[in-house]
Design a protein around this motif. Structure first.
Motif, mmCIF file in Angstrom:
data_model
loop_
_atom_site.group_PDB
_atom_site.id
_atom_site.type_symbol
_atom_site.label_atom_id
_atom_site.label_comp_id
_atom_site.label_asym_id
_atom_site.label_seq_id
_atom_site.Cartn_x
_atom_site.Cartn_y
_atom_site.Cartn_z
ATOM 1 N N MET A 1 0.843 -1.181 0.000
ATOM 2 C CA MET A 1 0.000 0.000 0.000
ATOM 3 C C MET A 1 0.887 1.243 0.000
ATOM 4 O O MET A 1 1.861 1.302 0.738
ATOM 5 C CB MET A 1 -0.890 -0.008 1.241
ATOM 6 C CG MET A 1 -1.646 1.257 1.435
ATOM 7 S SD MET A 1 -2.653 1.196 2.921
ATOM 8 C CE MET A 1 -3.507 2.723 2.712
ATOM 9 N N ASN A 2 0.530 2.222 -0.800
ATOM 10 C CA ASN A 2 1.240 3.490 -0.826
ATOM 11 C C ASN A 2 0.501 4.511 0.028
ATOM 12 O O ASN A 2 -0.706 4.685 -0.114
ATOM 13 C CB ASN A 2 1.348 4.026 -2.247
ATOM 14 C CG ASN A 2 2.271 3.197 -3.107
ATOM 15 O OD1 ASN A 2 2.979 2.326 -2.630
ATOM 16 N ND2 ASN A 2 2.272 3.464 -4.383
ATOM 17 N N ILE A 3 1.240 5.188 0.900
ATOM 18 C CA ILE A 3 0.677 6.231 1.739
ATOM 19 C C ILE A 3 1.276 7.560 1.309
ATOM 20 O O ILE A 3 2.501 7.718 1.318
ATOM 21 C CB ILE A 3 0.963 5.959 3.228
ATOM 22 C CG1 ILE A 3 0.266 4.671 3.666
ATOM 23 C CG2 ILE A 3 0.526 7.142 4.085
ATOM 24 C CD1 ILE A 3 0.571 4.250 5.086
ATOM 25 N N THR A 8 -3.764 7.739 7.215
ATOM 26 C CA THR A 8 -3.939 6.653 6.258
ATOM 27 C C THR A 8 -3.305 5.390 6.838
ATOM 28 O O THR A 8 -2.156 5.422 7.270
ATOM 29 C CB THR A 8 -3.260 7.001 4.912
ATOM 30 O OG1 THR A 8 -3.765 8.252 4.458
ATOM 31 C CG2 THR A 8 -3.529 5.933 3.879
ATOM 32 N N THR A 10 -3.153 0.776 6.700
ATOM 33 C CA THR A 10 -3.435 -0.473 6.006
ATOM 34 C C THR A 10 -4.725 -1.071 6.549
ATOM 35 O O THR A 10 -5.197 -0.703 7.633
ATOM 36 C CB THR A 10 -2.305 -1.502 6.215
ATOM 37 O OG1 THR A 10 -2.183 -1.781 7.625
ATOM 38 C CG2 THR A 10 -0.981 -1.012 5.670
ATOM 39 N N THR A 11 -5.288 -2.004 5.833
ATOM 40 C CA THR A 11 -6.412 -2.782 6.334
ATOM 41 C C THR A 11 -5.918 -3.600 7.521
ATOM 42 O O THR A 11 -4.843 -4.206 7.453
ATOM 43 C CB THR A 11 -6.937 -3.721 5.233
ATOM 44 O OG1 THR A 11 -7.331 -2.932 4.115
ATOM 45 C CG2 THR A 11 -8.103 -4.555 5.726
ATOM 46 N N ARG A 67 -2.266 -2.908 12.374
ATOM 47 C CA ARG A 67 -2.271 -2.098 11.165
ATOM 48 C C ARG A 67 -1.045 -1.183 11.199
ATOM 49 O O ARG A 67 -0.454 -0.938 12.256
ATOM 50 C CB ARG A 67 -3.553 -1.269 11.037
ATOM 51 C CG ARG A 67 -3.703 -0.148 12.045
ATOM 52 C CD ARG A 67 -5.007 0.592 11.855
ATOM 53 N NE ARG A 67 -5.077 1.771 12.733
ATOM 54 C CZ ARG A 67 -6.063 2.644 12.729
ATOM 55 N NH1 ARG A 67 -7.087 2.466 11.905
ATOM 56 N NH2 ARG A 67 -6.051 3.684 13.531
ATOM 57 N N ASP A 83 3.811 -2.783 3.846
ATOM 58 C CA ASP A 83 3.201 -4.107 3.761
ATOM 59 C C ASP A 83 3.162 -4.681 5.160
ATOM 60 O O ASP A 83 4.136 -4.580 5.913
ATOM 61 C CB ASP A 83 4.000 -5.048 2.862
ATOM 62 C CG ASP A 83 3.783 -4.775 1.386
ATOM 63 O OD1 ASP A 83 2.615 -4.682 0.981
ATOM 64 O OD2 ASP A 83 4.774 -4.649 0.659
#
Length: 86
Positions: A1-3, A8, A10-11, A67, A83
């Motif tokens: 995932m890019n932040i 913001t 991750t799931t 997370r 990740d």
């Protein structure tokens, strides 16, 4: 995932008791990235923070949701690539 912005994450990933998980943080960024855990996915507690790329392994003493992300006020610039997986 890019932040690329503050607040913001991750799931959340459920890590069962005794299991380990891996975190990879890369990219070029000025930000504080936090690893958080929660029992209910509502109240999140900071476990660790990072200001540079890193690879890390952790474990859960009991079942927790984890997370990774950037909280409000902790992002300045760049792209954080994260990740989190078990």
């Amino acid at each position: 995932m890019n932040i690329t912005a503050q607040n913001t994450f991750t799931t959340p990933v459920l890590i069962q008791s005794g299991n380990s998980f891996d975190i990879t943080i890369s990219g070029t960024f000025v930000a504080t990235v936090v690893l958080q855990r929660s029992k209910d996915q509502t109240t999140w507690l900071d476990v660790a923070s990072f200001t540079a790329p890193v690879e890390n392994t952790g474990s859960a003493g009991s079942a927790w949701y984890f997370r990774v992300g950037v909280k409000t006020g902790a992002f300045t610039s760049g792209t954080v690539v994260v990740d989190l997986f078990d």
